[in-house]
Design a protein around this motif. Sequence first.
Motif, PDB file in Angstrom:
ATOM      1  N   TYR A  35     -17.804   0.186  65.533  1.00 50.16           N
ATOM      2  CA  TYR A  35     -17.688  -0.797  66.450  1.00 50.16           C
ATOM      3  C   TYR A  35     -18.591  -1.930  66.241  1.00 50.16           C
ATOM      4  N   ASP A  36     -19.699  -1.865  65.871  1.00 49.37           N
ATOM      5  CA  ASP A  36     -20.688  -2.947  65.592  1.00 49.37           C
ATOM      6  C   ASP A  36     -20.264  -3.936  64.582  1.00 49.37           C
ATOM      7  N   ARG A  37     -19.121  -3.453  63.644  1.00 47.08           N
ATOM      8  CA  ARG A  37     -18.648  -4.389  62.687  1.00 47.08           C
ATOM      9  C   ARG A  37     -17.498  -5.397  63.415  1.00 47.08           C
ATOM     10  N   THR A  38     -17.071  -4.792  64.704  1.00 47.52           N
ATOM     11  CA  THR A  38     -16.139  -5.544  65.366  1.00 47.52           C
ATOM     12  C   THR A  38     -16.554  -6.470  66.377  1.00 47.52           C
ATOM     13  N   THR A  39     -17.866  -6.422  66.979  1.00 48.05           N
ATOM     14  CA  THR A  39     -18.463  -6.992  67.924  1.00 48.05           C
ATOM     15  C   THR A  39     -19.363  -8.186  67.467  1.00 48.05           C
ATOM     16  N   ASP A  40     -19.483  -9.067  68.288  1.00 50.51           N
ATOM     17  CA  ASP A  40     -20.239 -10.347  68.191  1.00 50.51           C
ATOM     18  C   ASP A  40     -21.526 -10.112  68.933  1.00 50.51           C
ATOM     19  N   PHE A  41     -22.032  -8.910  69.391  1.00 48.60           N
ATOM     20  CA  PHE A  41     -23.169  -8.739  69.716  1.00 48.60           C
ATOM     21  C   PHE A  41     -24.473  -9.328  68.938  1.00 48.60           C
ATOM     22  N   PRO A  42     -25.324 -10.033  69.548  1.00 51.10           N
ATOM     23  CA  PRO A  42     -26.400 -10.655  68.875  1.00 51.10           C
ATOM     24  C   PRO A  42     -27.593  -9.705  68.417  1.00 51.10           C
ATOM     25  N   PHE A  43     -27.313  -8.976  67.360  1.00 52.19           N
ATOM     26  CA  PHE A  43     -28.257  -7.998  66.967  1.00 52.19           C
ATOM     27  C   PHE A  43     -29.340  -9.041  66.049  1.00 52.19           C
ATOM     28  N   ASP A  44     -30.611  -8.763  65.962  1.00 50.31           N
ATOM     29  CA  ASP A  44     -31.538  -9.381  65.282  1.00 50.31           C
ATOM     30  C   ASP A  44     -31.167  -8.735  64.025  1.00 50.31           C
ATOM     31  N   GLY A  86     -14.982  18.118  72.685  1.00 44.91           N
ATOM     32  CA  GLY A  86     -13.856  17.716  71.869  1.00 44.91           C
ATOM     33  C   GLY A  86     -13.788  16.221  72.091  1.00 44.91           C
ATOM     34  N   GLU A  87     -14.244  15.531  73.435  1.00 42.89           N
ATOM     35  CA  GLU A  87     -14.111  14.079  73.450  1.00 42.89           C
ATOM     36  C   GLU A  87     -15.450  13.480  73.646  1.00 42.89           C
ATOM     37  N   ILE A  88     -16.389  14.014  73.161  1.00 40.03           N
ATOM     38  CA  ILE A  88     -17.649  13.633  73.278  1.00 40.03           C
ATOM     39  C   ILE A  88     -17.793  12.328  72.498  1.00 40.03           C
ATOM     40  N   ILE A  89     -17.192  12.470  71.443  1.00 38.71           N
ATOM     41  CA  ILE A  89     -17.415  10.991  70.483  1.00 38.71           C
ATOM     42  C   ILE A  89     -16.847   9.999  71.087  1.00 38.71           C
ATOM     43  N   THR A  90     -15.709   9.936  71.636  1.00 37.75           N
ATOM     44  CA  THR A  90     -15.051   9.021  72.343  1.00 37.75           C
ATOM     45  C   THR A  90     -15.937   8.511  73.661  1.00 37.75           C
ATOM     46  N   ALA A  91     -16.357   9.366  74.382  1.00 36.91           N
ATOM     47  CA  ALA A  91     -17.181   9.255  75.422  1.00 36.91           C
ATOM     48  C   ALA A  91     -18.449   8.462  75.350  1.00 36.91           C
ATOM     49  N   ILE A  92     -18.950   8.950  74.265  1.00 37.52           N
ATOM     50  CA  ILE A  92     -20.313   8.291  73.833  1.00 37.52           C
ATOM     51  C   ILE A  92     -20.139   6.874  73.336  1.00 37.52           C
ATOM     52  N   ALA A  93     -19.095   6.663  72.438  1.00 31.98           N
ATOM     53  CA  ALA A  93     -18.675   5.348  71.931  1.00 31.98           C
ATOM     54  C   ALA A  93     -18.486   4.355  72.993  1.00 31.98           C
ATOM     55  N   GLU A  94     -17.669   4.935  74.205  1.00 30.44           N
ATOM     56  CA  GLU A  94     -17.246   3.999  75.160  1.00 30.44           C
ATOM     57  C   GLU A  94     -18.416   3.618  76.066  1.00 30.44           C
ATOM     58  N   ALA A  95     -19.458   4.526  75.978  1.00 28.13           N
ATOM     59  CA  ALA A  95     -20.545   4.097  76.807  1.00 28.13           C
ATOM     60  C   ALA A  95     -21.448   3.261  76.106  1.00 28.13           C
ATOM     61  N   TYR A  96     -21.531   3.488  74.851  1.00 22.97           N
ATOM     62  CA  TYR A  96     -22.266   2.466  73.936  1.00 22.97           C
ATOM     63  C   TYR A  96     -21.453   0.797  73.988  1.00 22.97           C
ATOM     64  N   ALA A  97     -20.197   0.873  74.037  1.00 17.31           N
ATOM     65  CA  ALA A  97     -19.608  -0.247  73.987  1.00 17.31           C
ATOM     66  C   ALA A  97     -19.736  -0.876  75.257  1.00 17.31           C
ATOM     67  N   ALA A  98     -19.843  -0.320  76.493  1.00 15.06           N
ATOM     68  CA  ALA A  98     -19.966  -0.632  77.796  1.00 15.06           C
ATOM     69  C   ALA A  98     -21.315  -1.563  78.025  1.00 15.06           C
ATOM     70  N   LEU A  99     -22.347  -0.707  77.337  1.00 18.98           N
ATOM     71  CA  LEU A  99     -23.939  -1.151  77.524  1.00 18.98           C
ATOM     72  C   LEU A  99     -24.018  -2.650  76.635  1.00 18.98           C
ATOM     73  N   LEU A 100     -23.352  -2.503  75.328  1.00 23.93           N
ATOM     74  CA  LEU A 100     -23.599  -3.711  74.846  1.00 23.93           C
ATOM     75  C   LEU A 100     -22.837  -4.878  75.332  1.00 23.93           C
ATOM     76  N   LEU A 126     -22.499  -5.449  78.401  1.00 24.07           N
ATOM     77  CA  LEU A 126     -23.080  -5.686  79.714  1.00 24.07           C
ATOM     78  C   LEU A 126     -24.406  -6.644  79.263  1.00 24.07           C
ATOM     79  N   LEU A 127     -24.960  -6.203  78.055  1.00 21.40           N
ATOM     80  CA  LEU A 127     -26.384  -7.267  77.567  1.00 21.40           C
ATOM     81  C   LEU A 127     -26.020  -8.454  76.890  1.00 21.40           C
ATOM     82  N   HIS A 128     -24.632  -8.439  76.563  1.00 20.38           N
ATOM     83  CA  HIS A 128     -24.271  -9.618  76.004  1.00 20.38           C
ATOM     84  C   HIS A 128     -23.718 -10.780  76.760  1.00 20.38           C
ATOM     85  N   VAL A 129     -24.607 -11.418  77.236  1.00 26.18           N
ATOM     86  CA  VAL A 129     -24.134 -12.461  78.352  1.00 26.18           C
ATOM     87  C   VAL A 129     -23.755 -13.603  77.609  1.00 26.18           C
ATOM     88  N   LYS A 130     -22.582 -14.136  77.347  1.00 25.81           N
ATOM     89  CA  LYS A 130     -22.467 -15.517  76.528  1.00 25.81           C
ATOM     90  C   LYS A 130     -22.746 -16.699  77.456  1.00 25.81           C
TER      91      LYS A 130
END
Length: 205
Positions: free
Chosen positions: A44-53, A182-196, A198-202
């Motif tokens: 997911y990180d490789r596909t997002t433009d979130f401004p990681f330092d 059985g769904e935990i990887i997807t659920a946590i990945a979705e939570a991670y994406a949602a948080l990033l 929210l933080l990435h205000v362009k």
Amino acid sequence: MENFCLTPAEAAIVSSPTVIELKNSAIDKVMGLMGQLQEVLAAYDRTTDFPFDPEWVLQGGKISKGEQYKQLPWVMLDYPRYFNKSAVFAFRTMFWWGHYFSCTLHLAGTVKVRFSDALVNGYEKLALAGFQVYVQEDPWEHDFENGNYSLIGEMTFEDWKRLVGRHDFIKLAKPFALEQWGEIITAIAEAYAALLSLLHVKRCN
């Protein structure tokens, strides 16, 4: 004089290796699950433009395990993770035996200051998504017991705003029942994406 006699339940356990063998097998599977989750988060990180330092990604991911988080086994993935004396940016996924999985975004110091406005403005999205916020003083408690966390949806915007500014750290978290295995990887990945997101205000030019 201390009593060392075993209860019937204890005697049944110590006389059989099966319990420990099954426990070790389960922990091995959790370790594998965490490794796969790290791969999903990294993809997911490789596909997002979130401004990681650039410094944040140097530490990579870390999977650790132990036997005694409040007397029970645990497994933890920190990815991404950036810890130093003046800042923290970490997304932590934890398995706690007999309780739940959880994911936590931990921001502190200069990183927390950087995202404070986005956190305040993200109140409604966090509330609707069912995130909780850590309300205690010690940032290194990881469980949802003893009033450690409060649902953001159950507090007013003014209370949320004060809480965001109260400490030099903030932890946003979400628990997941073990039945969601059985769904935990997807659920946590979705939570991670949602948080990033929210933080990435362009900013518009």
